[in-house]
Motif scaffolding. Structure first.
Motif, PDB file in Angstrom:
ATOM      1  N   VAL A   1     -18.867 -43.774   1.593  1.00  0.00           N
ATOM      2  CA  VAL A   1     -18.047 -44.946   1.937  1.00  0.00           C
ATOM      3  C   VAL A   1     -17.255 -45.537   0.655  1.00  0.00           C
ATOM      4  CG1 VAL A   1     -17.621 -47.415   2.946  1.00  0.00           C
ATOM      5  CG2 VAL A   1     -19.538 -45.457   3.802  1.00  0.00           C
TER       6      VAL A   1
ATOM      7  N   VAL B   1     -16.057 -49.609   8.014  1.00  0.00           N
ATOM      8  CA  VAL B   1     -17.633 -49.982   8.305  1.00  0.00           C
ATOM      9  C   VAL B   1     -18.124 -50.928   7.423  1.00  0.00           C
ATOM     10  CG1 VAL B   1     -17.993 -47.532   9.459  1.00  0.00           C
ATOM     11  CG2 VAL B   1     -18.405 -48.107   6.836  1.00  0.00           C
TER      12      VAL B   1
ATOM     13  N   VAL C   1     -21.432 -52.209   5.472  1.00  0.00           N
ATOM     14  CA  VAL C   1     -22.701 -51.535   4.764  1.00  0.00           C
ATOM     15  C   VAL C   1     -23.627 -52.606   4.369  1.00  0.00           C
ATOM     16  CG1 VAL C   1     -23.215 -49.846   3.095  1.00  0.00           C
ATOM     17  CG2 VAL C   1     -20.891 -49.735   4.066  1.00  0.00           C
TER      18      VAL C   1
ATOM     19  N   ASP D   1     -25.734 -42.820   8.025  1.00  0.00           N
ATOM     20  CA  ASP D   1     -24.666 -42.841   9.080  1.00  0.00           C
ATOM     21  C   ASP D   1     -25.632 -43.844  10.074  1.00  0.00           C
ATOM     22  OD1 ASP D   1     -22.407 -41.989  10.690  1.00  0.00           O
ATOM     23  OD2 ASP D   1     -24.317 -41.781  12.145  1.00  0.00           O
TER      24      ASP D   1
ATOM     25  N   ILE E   1     -24.700 -48.044   8.881  1.00  0.00           N
ATOM     26  CA  ILE E   1     -23.703 -48.647   9.044  1.00  0.00           C
ATOM     27  C   ILE E   1     -23.016 -49.098  10.327  1.00  0.00           C
ATOM     28  CG2 ILE E   1     -22.689 -47.355   7.174  1.00  0.00           C
ATOM     29  CD1 ILE E   1     -21.105 -45.358   9.024  1.00  0.00           C
TER      30      ILE E   1
END
Length: 317
Positions: A31, A86, A88, A112, A115
């Motif tokens: 990310v 997203v 985080v 994954d 998030i």
């Protein structure tokens, strides 16, 4: 692959460093961070060296658990895809440098499963979802507290206190009273009163939520309880908490600690914010570039007029 990150080498010694990133696994995503918030609770304790010891604690470390960005690479087992925006809640991807909480960086590698997709419409206000989820969890316990007894007194009018008060109002409960002793933080109420404790004559509160983090406050709160009332410790406390037993005994007081937010809390407040039911307006007061991080952190922790400081990482990739 590497990243630019905020590194606390030791208490009150902060630097912007280039760090190698842990190679992503099949269920990880990469990310690129747009914004990260500075927490005036737990991050302040990391900054001044007062954070209680717990697993993972130690320096040097990368702080931050209020980050938002776009996925630029996704492992083959990841559910989320490249291009998604997203939230985080931190990362541990810096090798020997601890990720505690690890979100204050230009790029992160994160599982994954950690998030949460967020709408572009929230912009930098997405960083506030962590505090909103914390407030939501303190009341709902990730949906497990039924019936909910909403706070009728909230102690502290920082971002967490404001979010909690806003949630009570939009949920249709009676507006809570909010105590605040700092005159720089008494404005900004939306549908509820903010007063000094000494101006409050009530001694029949059913549910008092303390978000101040003041370990010395408990006796004064017990004195304000109705019989059988509850005090919720929703701040973070570095000192031992003690109280006089006799007044609490006479009121049959209940004292509860609110833990950190869970994924269901985050999903709940995300829906409230994206639908416009819960306003996140007016809570971010300061912005800074990562190159200004030292000044930004000192302002966030030392300026009462700073509710939320946000670092803008968009030019640091």
């Amino acid at each position: 692959m590497n990243t630019t990150a905020i590194v606390l080498a030791q208490p009150e010694h902060l630097m912007l460093s280039r760090l190698d990133l842990t190679p992503p696994a099949d269920d990880d995503v990469i990310v690129d961070i747009e914004y990260s918030g500075i927490s005036t609770g737990t991050e302040k304790l990391l900054w001044n060296g007062r954070m209680p010891t717990f697993p993972g604690m130690g320096y040097p470390l990368v702080p931050g658990y209020e980050s938002v960005g776009h996925i630029v690479e996704a492992g083959r087992r990841a559910r989320h895809r490249v291009g998604e925006r997203v939230f985080v809640p931190g990362a541990r991807c810096y090798g020997e440098v601890r990720g505690l909480f690890g979100g204050a960086a230009s790029r992160v590698v994160v599982s994954d499963s950690r998030i949460t997709p967020v709408s572009d419409t929230l912009g930098d206000k997405s960083v506030l979802l962590a505090l909103a989820a914390t407030a939501y969890h303190s009341v709902s316990g990730a949906g497990k507290r039924n019936p909910i007894i909403a706070p009728d007194l909230i102690v502290g009018h920082g971002v967490l206190g404001r979010l909690l008060a806003r949630m009570v109002v939009v949920a249709g409960f009676a507006p809570p009273t909010v105590w605040e002793t700092n005159p720089m933080r008494t404005s900004g109420a939306e549908g509820y009163p903010v007063i000094k404790p000494e101006d409050d004559v009530r001694r029949d509160y059913r549910a008092i939520y303390d978000v101040s983090g003041d370990a010395r406050i408990l006796d004064s709160l017990v004195a304000r309880l109705a019989p059988g009332g509850e005090i919720v410790l929703a701040g973070f406390y570095t000192e031992p908490i003690a109280f006089a037993f006799a007044p609490a005994f006479m009121r049959e007081a209940q004292i509860r600690c609110a833990a950190e937010f869970k994924k269901p809390d985050l999903l709940a407040v995300k829906e409230l914010a994206e639908s416009g039911v819960l306003s996140l307006d007016g809570l971010i007061t300061h912005h800074a570039e990562p190159m200004q991080a030292d000044t930004a952190y000192r302002t966030a922790f030392g300026d009462a007029g700073c509710l939320k400081m946000v670092l803008d990482w968009r030019h640091c990739q």
